[in-house]
Design a protein around this motif. Structure first.
Motif, PDB file in Angstrom:
ATOM      1  N   UNK A 327      21.891  66.280 -11.167  1.00 54.57           N
ATOM      2  CA  UNK A 327      21.683  65.139 -12.068  1.00 54.57           C
ATOM      3  C   UNK A 327      22.822  65.051 -13.086  1.00 54.57           C
ATOM      4  N   UNK A 328      23.492  66.172 -13.336  1.00 54.64           N
ATOM      5  CA  UNK A 328      24.618  66.201 -14.274  1.00 54.64           C
ATOM      6  C   UNK A 328      25.920  65.742 -13.630  1.00 54.64           C
ATOM      7  N   UNK A 329      25.880  65.442 -12.350  1.00 56.28           N
ATOM      8  CA  UNK A 329      27.086  65.057 -11.614  1.00 56.28           C
ATOM      9  C   UNK A 329      27.112  63.555 -11.379  1.00 56.28           C
ATOM     10  N   UNK A 330      28.285  62.934 -11.570  1.00 59.39           N
ATOM     11  CA  UNK A 330      28.435  61.523 -11.191  1.00 59.39           C
ATOM     12  C   UNK A 330      28.643  61.402  -9.685  1.00 59.39           C
ATOM     13  N   UNK A 331      28.750  62.543  -9.006  1.00 59.31           N
ATOM     14  CA  UNK A 331      28.900  62.670  -7.548  1.00 59.31           C
ATOM     15  C   UNK A 331      30.305  62.311  -7.060  1.00 59.31           C
ATOM     16  N   UNK A 332      31.154  61.736  -7.937  1.00 59.65           N
ATOM     17  CA  UNK A 332      32.524  61.391  -7.552  1.00 59.65           C
ATOM     18  C   UNK A 332      33.526  61.872  -8.604  1.00 59.65           C
ATOM     19  N   UNK A 333      33.280  63.037  -9.192  1.00 55.64           N
ATOM     20  CA  UNK A 333      34.128  63.468 -10.305  1.00 55.64           C
ATOM     21  C   UNK A 333      35.362  64.249  -9.859  1.00 55.64           C
ATOM     22  N   UNK A 334      35.582  64.327  -8.553  1.00 58.16           N
ATOM     23  CA  UNK A 334      36.732  65.038  -8.003  1.00 58.16           C
ATOM     24  C   UNK A 334      37.569  64.044  -7.208  1.00 58.16           C
ATOM     25  N   UNK A 335      38.881  64.154  -7.298  1.00 58.78           N
ATOM     26  CA  UNK A 335      39.700  63.195  -6.546  1.00 58.78           C
ATOM     27  C   UNK A 335      41.169  63.469  -6.683  1.00 58.78           C
ATOM     28  N   UNK A 336      41.938  62.386  -6.856  1.00 61.58           N
ATOM     29  CA  UNK A 336      43.376  62.563  -7.001  1.00 61.58           C
ATOM     30  C   UNK A 336      44.167  61.340  -6.600  1.00 61.58           C
ATOM     31  N   UNK A 337      45.488  61.464  -6.764  1.00 64.09           N
ATOM     32  CA  UNK A 337      46.419  60.372  -6.502  1.00 64.09           C
ATOM     33  C   UNK A 337      47.588  60.892  -5.661  1.00 64.09           C
ATOM     34  N   UNK A 338      47.916  60.143  -4.606  1.00 61.56           N
ATOM     35  CA  UNK A 338      49.046  60.549  -3.773  1.00 61.56           C
ATOM     36  C   UNK A 338      49.661  59.312  -3.116  1.00 61.56           C
ATOM     37  N   UNK A 349      47.859  55.737  -3.608  1.00 65.40           N
ATOM     38  CA  UNK A 349      46.554  56.012  -3.004  1.00 65.40           C
ATOM     39  C   UNK A 349      45.722  56.807  -4.002  1.00 65.40           C
ATOM     40  N   UNK A 350      44.448  56.447  -4.115  1.00 66.14           N
ATOM     41  CA  UNK A 350      43.529  57.222  -4.943  1.00 66.14           C
ATOM     42  C   UNK A 350      42.391  57.746  -4.088  1.00 66.14           C
ATOM     43  N   UNK A 351      42.055  59.018  -4.304  1.00 67.12           N
ATOM     44  CA  UNK A 351      40.940  59.649  -3.602  1.00 67.12           C
ATOM     45  C   UNK A 351      39.766  59.854  -4.558  1.00 67.12           C
ATOM     46  N   UNK A 352      38.567  59.706  -4.020  1.00 64.35           N
ATOM     47  CA  UNK A 352      37.346  60.113  -4.714  1.00 64.35           C
ATOM     48  C   UNK A 352      36.552  60.976  -3.735  1.00 64.35           C
ATOM     49  N   UNK A 353      36.345  62.235  -4.084  1.00 64.05           N
ATOM     50  CA  UNK A 353      35.551  63.134  -3.246  1.00 64.05           C
ATOM     51  C   UNK A 353      34.089  62.962  -3.611  1.00 64.05           C
ATOM     52  N   UNK A 354      33.299  62.470  -2.669  1.00 60.88           N
ATOM     53  CA  UNK A 354      31.874  62.280  -2.894  1.00 60.88           C
ATOM     54  C   UNK A 354      31.094  63.512  -2.481  1.00 60.88           C
ATOM     55  N   UNK A 355      30.327  64.064  -3.428  1.00 61.07           N
ATOM     56  CA  UNK A 355      29.591  65.307  -3.154  1.00 61.07           C
ATOM     57  C   UNK A 355      28.272  65.003  -2.450  1.00 61.07           C
ATOM     58  N   UNK A 356      28.404  64.369  -1.299  1.00 62.88           N
ATOM     59  CA  UNK A 356      27.267  63.989  -0.485  1.00 62.88           C
ATOM     60  C   UNK A 356      27.674  62.895   0.471  1.00 62.88           C
ATOM     61  N   UNK A 357      26.689  62.337   1.176  1.00 59.74           N
ATOM     62  CA  UNK A 357      26.922  61.207   2.071  1.00 59.74           C
ATOM     63  C   UNK A 357      25.892  60.131   1.744  1.00 59.74           C
ATOM     64  N   UNK A 358      26.212  58.901   2.059  1.00 62.77           N
ATOM     65  CA  UNK A 358      25.269  57.813   1.788  1.00 62.77           C
ATOM     66  C   UNK A 358      25.029  57.568   0.321  1.00 62.77           C
ATOM     67  N   UNK A 359      26.013  57.934  -0.534  1.00 67.14           N
ATOM     68  CA  UNK A 359      25.827  57.816  -1.980  1.00 67.14           C
ATOM     69  C   UNK A 359      25.810  56.347  -2.392  1.00 67.14           C
ATOM     70  N   UNK A 360      26.722  55.568  -1.812  1.00 67.39           N
ATOM     71  CA  UNK A 360      26.848  54.168  -2.206  1.00 67.39           C
ATOM     72  C   UNK A 360      26.204  53.253  -1.178  1.00 67.39           C
ATOM     73  N   UNK A 361      25.932  52.046  -1.606  1.00 67.15           N
ATOM     74  CA  UNK A 361      25.308  51.057  -0.732  1.00 67.15           C
ATOM     75  C   UNK A 361      26.142  50.850   0.526  1.00 67.15           C
ATOM     76  N   UNK A 362      25.467  50.862   1.680  1.00 62.96           N
ATOM     77  CA  UNK A 362      26.135  50.576   2.941  1.00 62.96           C
ATOM     78  C   UNK A 362      26.841  51.752   3.575  1.00 62.96           C
ATOM     79  N   UNK A 363      26.750  52.940   2.976  1.00 65.78           N
ATOM     80  CA  UNK A 363      27.445  54.118   3.494  1.00 65.78           C
ATOM     81  C   UNK A 363      26.441  55.044   4.174  1.00 65.78           C
TER      82      UNK A 363
END
Length: 528
Positions: A327-338, A349-363
């Motif tokens: 609950x303390x995680x925004x689930x996308x707080x890890x990422x980067x730029x390359x 390019x920007x990356x967002x590492x999602x700590x799960x699957x199906x987090x967002x609508x349609x995924x």
């Protein structure tokens, strides 16, 4: 009652403006927001973001069919709640690249170069880690390090390193290049929206009126000057100094057109009497489109299992007792730029590492737990539009980002997705990642990737540019954000960006509002 300033739109920018302008006790300020209050706990818990793209606190709009992507329509989440995007986003604090703002200056936007805007980023911040040239402490906006990373995050950094992508401790600091933990708009492991951070402390001021659930039908113009706003079912409220439009990159051009400000021929065709012929209102729409790869995990390495009711209850208890866990995680707080283009002037390019699957609508969600890596091309050349479907203020607008109109965007987006796949295939992630499930091994050719994208792409929720700022007469607003062709009307939100910044946009929108507040005070004889 009349007011000095009427602010239309209580989003990321509107809340900042209401708080800053009402610091002057002589200024009577009215803030109008179509959405409701942010009382629901999902607006305050970091993980509440997972509920937001599925409809809570949003207008429920979609794009028109995208003609360069096989007619796909994308859910286009736009906030409908006090605090706007800052109340429903993933709380990622990034600013774009310094060169983005220098490019604004080169386009004629004097006063908007990186060195000009950096003090306003710092002014907004209450950073829990840094107080230096790039970051500030003591501002209204909580900016914090993540409190709930998982071991797979460190493995992701190592995997990127195996491809030559360095670790970056502060991607909103001196350099953007590399992977790392994003700083988050949080304070004490709770979302720090502009509603909480700016408007909260200002709400008791007698000179500030905040109204939610109020639909503005049009901006009222008399004798070439904006003098107020017509509220649906109520009548007109008047502003003696300025009307400030802060309804976002979709909402602001929409309301301007409903008010007769926009391309005159199109407005006439809808039965709207033109007040000001301004063809660029609603033009120049830019957005980041997002492609993602999902891998199934070898075990419970992400937060997927907490979607089940009993685990969800455990997570809630853990958060209440320790301010930690999912609950303390925004689930996308890890990422980067390359780089998709090795010759690009800065990361594209920007990356967002999602700590799960199906987090967002349609995924898609993985049955045994998964990890998501999103990739977005940051400097699209394609330009779209926001237009009216009808003269009815309650009708959804026609949102056309026109994704991939320029083939370059398509090529770079797919390169970014392939790079994301490569990261998740590295040895450092082998203990965590069982196998790639999407796009999957059957997607090999450029045509395969295109078809995958046309079935799975989504917006990164970063629309901008539809009321472009510029020094040229064709621009919608001048460099002080005043609407060209009418007095008494200013636009302050992401719509004024001449070009979309190379990252998430919320921090930039807050910066624009902080700078605009100083401009407004100066223009009306107040102290900066």
């Amino acid at each position: 009652m009349d007011y000095d300033f009427i602010i239309i739109g209580g989003g990321s920018a509107g809340c900042v403006l209401a708080a800053r302008l009402s610091e002057d006790p002589a200024a009577r300020v009215l803030l109008l927001e179509a959405g409701g209050r942010d009382r629901h706990p999902f607006y305050h818990l970091p993980a509440g973001f997972a509920k937001m793209t599925k409809g809570i606190g949003s207008w429920g709009w979609h794009t028109v069919p995208q003609r360069h992507m096989k007619g796909m329509q994308i859910r286009f989440t736009q906030a409908k709640v006090i605090g706007g995007g800052s109340s429903i986003n993933a709380q990622i604090y990034t600013r774009g690249n310094a060169l983005d703002y220098d490019e604004w200056r080169q386009l004629g936007c004097e006063g908007w170069g990186y060195e000009d805007v950096l003090p306003y980023f710092r002014k907004a911040e209450d950073n829990d880690s840094y107080d230096n040239r790039y970051h500030g402490k003591g501002g209204p906006l909580g900016v914090s390090q993540p409190r709930a990373p998982l071991p797979i995050c460190e493995a992701y950094f190592a995997a990127a390193g195996q491809l030559g992508i360095p670790r970056n401790q502060d991607m909103a600091g001196e350099t953007q290049d590399g992977v790392g933990y994003y700083q988050l708009t949080q304070r004490n492991v709770r979302r720090s929206s502009t509603s909480i951070a700016y408007l909260g402390p200002a709400r008791g001021r007698p000179n500030l009126t905040v109204r939610t659930g109020v639909q503005v039908a049009r901006i009222v113009v008399e004798n070439g000057r904006a003098v107020g706003a017509e509220l649906a079912g109520e009548g007109i409220v008047r502003a003696s100094s300025e009307v400030i439009l802060s309804s976002g990159a979709i909402g602001s051009p929409r309301l301007l057109q409903l008010s007769g400000i926009g391309p005159a021929d199109e407005l006439q065709a809808l039965g709207i009497a033109p007040v000001l012929d301004q063809p660029e209102v609603g033009a120049n729409l830019q957005d980041h489109i997002d492609l993602f790869t999902i891998s199934e995990c070898t075990g419970n390495h992400t937060y997927d299992r907490y979607a089940k009711p009993h685990w969800s209850a455990i997570a809630g208890l853990q958060y209440l007792l320790t301010r930690s866990g999912p609950v303390a995680s925004s689930l996308f707080e890890t990422g980067g730029f390359w780089y998709a283009d090795p010759d690009a002037r800065s990361p594209d390019i920007q990356f967002h590492l999602g700590l799960g699957s199906g987090i967002e609508s349609g995924v898609a969600r993985m049955p045994h737990g998964g990890v998501t890596l999103n990739s977005a091309y940051l400097r699209p050349r394609s330009r779209g539009t926001v237009r009216l479907a009808s003269a009815d203020p309650s009708a959804a607008p026609l949102i056309d980002p026109n994704y991939w109109e320029d083939p370059h965007d398509r090529e770079m987006s797919i390169r970014g997705l392939k790079l994301a796949q490569e990261i998740l295939r590295q040895d450092a992630l082998k203990p965590f990642v069982m196998a790639e499930r999407l796009p999957g091994p059957e997607v090999r050719t450029d045509e395969d990737y295109f078809n995958y994208a046309c079935a799975n792409a989504k917006t990164d929720h970063h629309p901008a540019g539809t009321c472009r700022m510029g020094a040229d007469e064709a621009s919608v607003v001048d460099v002080r954000l005043r609407l060209r062709g009418l007095d008494g009307l200013r636009i302050v939100d992401a719509s004024v960006m001449p070009r979309l910044v190379s990252a998430n946009t919320n921090a930039t929108t807050i910066m624009i509002a902080e700078k605009a507040a100083d401009m407004i005070r100066a223009d009306h004889g107040g102290a900066q």
